[in-house]
Motif scaffolding. Structure first.
Motif, short mmCIF file in Angstrom:
data_model
loop_
_atom_site.label_atom_id
_atom_site.label_comp_id
_atom_site.label_asym_id
_atom_site.label_seq_id
_atom_site.Cartn_x
_atom_site.Cartn_y
_atom_site.Cartn_z
N ARG A 1 -7.24 8.84 2.47
CA ARG A 1 -8.00 7.10 2.51
C ARG A 1 -7.97 6.67 1.01
O ARG A 1 -7.25 5.76 0.82
CB ARG A 1 -9.70 7.63 3.30
N GLN A 2 -8.27 7.87 -0.03
CA GLN A 2 -8.38 7.42 -1.07
C GLN A 2 -6.80 7.11 -1.77
O GLN A 2 -6.36 5.95 -2.67
CB GLN A 2 -8.63 8.61 -2.11
N ARG B 1 0.99 -0.90 -0.28
CA ARG B 1 0.47 -0.10 -0.17
C ARG B 1 0.88 0.59 0.24
O ARG B 1 1.95 1.15 0.42
CB ARG B 1 -0.98 0.10 1.47
N GLU C 1 -5.59 3.13 0.35
CA GLU C 1 -5.75 2.45 -0.45
C GLU C 1 -4.94 1.04 -0.38
O GLU C 1 -3.86 2.01 -1.50
CB GLU C 1 -6.99 2.16 -0.80
#
Length: 341
Positions: free
Chosen positions: A331-332, A21, A335
């Protein structure tokens, strides 16, 4: 390359992600106050920051304190991004020919001492199970293509090749002290634009001594007489393309920020949109790591607890002004991704 990019994500519902990530961090000021701010910021975000940035000088009397700081960051569940500034130990006390002195061996004793302390910290057998995942992002001599640091050739008229040679000498001496190569990622980070006539490309020390390449950049808006509002692509696009021509290493943004200053006055809504756009742009550019510059210095860079914001949140009795665009963008961006990084 270390195992940095498979570090599990810490969340507040006790779930763990083990897929690769993108990583997110911030510079939140000096210790110890920065730890309280980091904890509060994590509560706002809803998950733990991967990285906490620190800025530290070359100071032999502070080695123990610096190692203790690394321990505190690790204990908090974050990876230290150690910006190692070759101030000896203050800007005023740093000789303008610092690169020549590094090459002449004048700072070998200090570099070796710091390297031994770092090797001990990374390999500490008394750290228990937590010692197994100790990591360090090491960013020495950052923004060398500007003209505001003594290690920047444009600031002193030094030959650019001296920078690359000094970097390689530092890397060689640190490595010889027993620092485990799989625990440290060396970051070569340049400013988003050349200032002073020395190109970023001429300062690259080589893939064999660099793990991550990075670009620092800020949207100064109308905060300065010389600045104007700029999109993330306008700030970062050209330099990202250029450094990818000299190295195939993964790319990071170790330092970035945005002001509210426009010609019409402060605009928190516009800043919030810029932040969302920045994270979307970084994801599209396959940036593996970003760290926000979250203090108010030259202008109102802060997104958490600063003088302005789009929303207000109360955490443990303290009110913080915040930018929802940053929270949504993080947050986007963070991911899980399918690249092998």
């Amino acid at each position: 390359m270390s195992r940095l990019f498979i570090r599990p994500m810490t969340t507040y519902d006790d779930t763990r992600e083990t897929r690769p990530r993108r990583l997110v961090g911030a510079f939140l000021g000096g210790a110890p106050a920065s730890f309280d701010r980091a904890d509060a910021m994590e509560q706002w975000l809803g998950f733990g920051l991967d990285i906490q940035t620190v800025f530290e000088p070359w100071d032999g009397e502070r080695i123990t304190e610096q190692i203790d700081l690394l321990t505190a960051i690790h204990t908090a569940g974050r990876i230290p991004l150690f910006t190692w500034e070759a101030y000896t130990p203050t800007p005023a006390a740093t000789p303008p020919d610092i690169l020549q002195r590094i090459l002449a061996g004048e700072y070998d004793e200090y570099i070796d001492s710091w390297g031994r302390a770092l090797a001990d910290w990374l390999s500490d057998p008394n750290a228990g199970s937590s010692g197994d995942d100790r990591r360090l992002l090491l960013r020495p001599l950052h923004e060398p293509n500007g003209d505001w640091y003594p290690w920047a050739p444009a600031a002193t008229g030094t030959e650019p090749s001296m920078f690359a040679r000094a970097w390689r000498r530092i890397h060689r001496r640190i490595s010889r002290m027993g620092v485990p190569a799989d625990r440290v990622d060396w970051i070569w980070a340049v400013n988003h634009a050349d200032v002073g006539g020395v190109s970023a490309e001429s300062l690259f020390p080589g893939d064999d001594v660099v793990d991550l390449i990075g670009v620092d950049g800020f949207n100064w808006g109308a905060s300065q007489e010389w600045s104007q509002w700029a999109t993330p692509e306008r700030i970062f696009g050209q330099m990202l393309a250029r450094i990818r021509e000299v190295s195939s290493r993964p790319v990071c943004i170790p330092e970035f920020g945005c002001t509210t200053a426009t010609l019409e006055g402060p605009d928190s809504t516009l800043k919030g949109q810029w932040l969302r756009d920045a994270f979307s742009y970084f994801a599209g550019e396959d940036i593996v790591l970003v760290a926000y510059f979250d203090i108010e210095k030259e202008t109102d860079w802060q997104v958490f607890g600063g003088s302005r914001g789009g929303n207000t949140i109360k955490i443990k009795g303290t009110r913080y002004q915040t930018y929802p665009g940053f929270r949504r963008g993080v947050r986007q961006f963070s991911e899980s991704v399918e690249s092998d990084m």
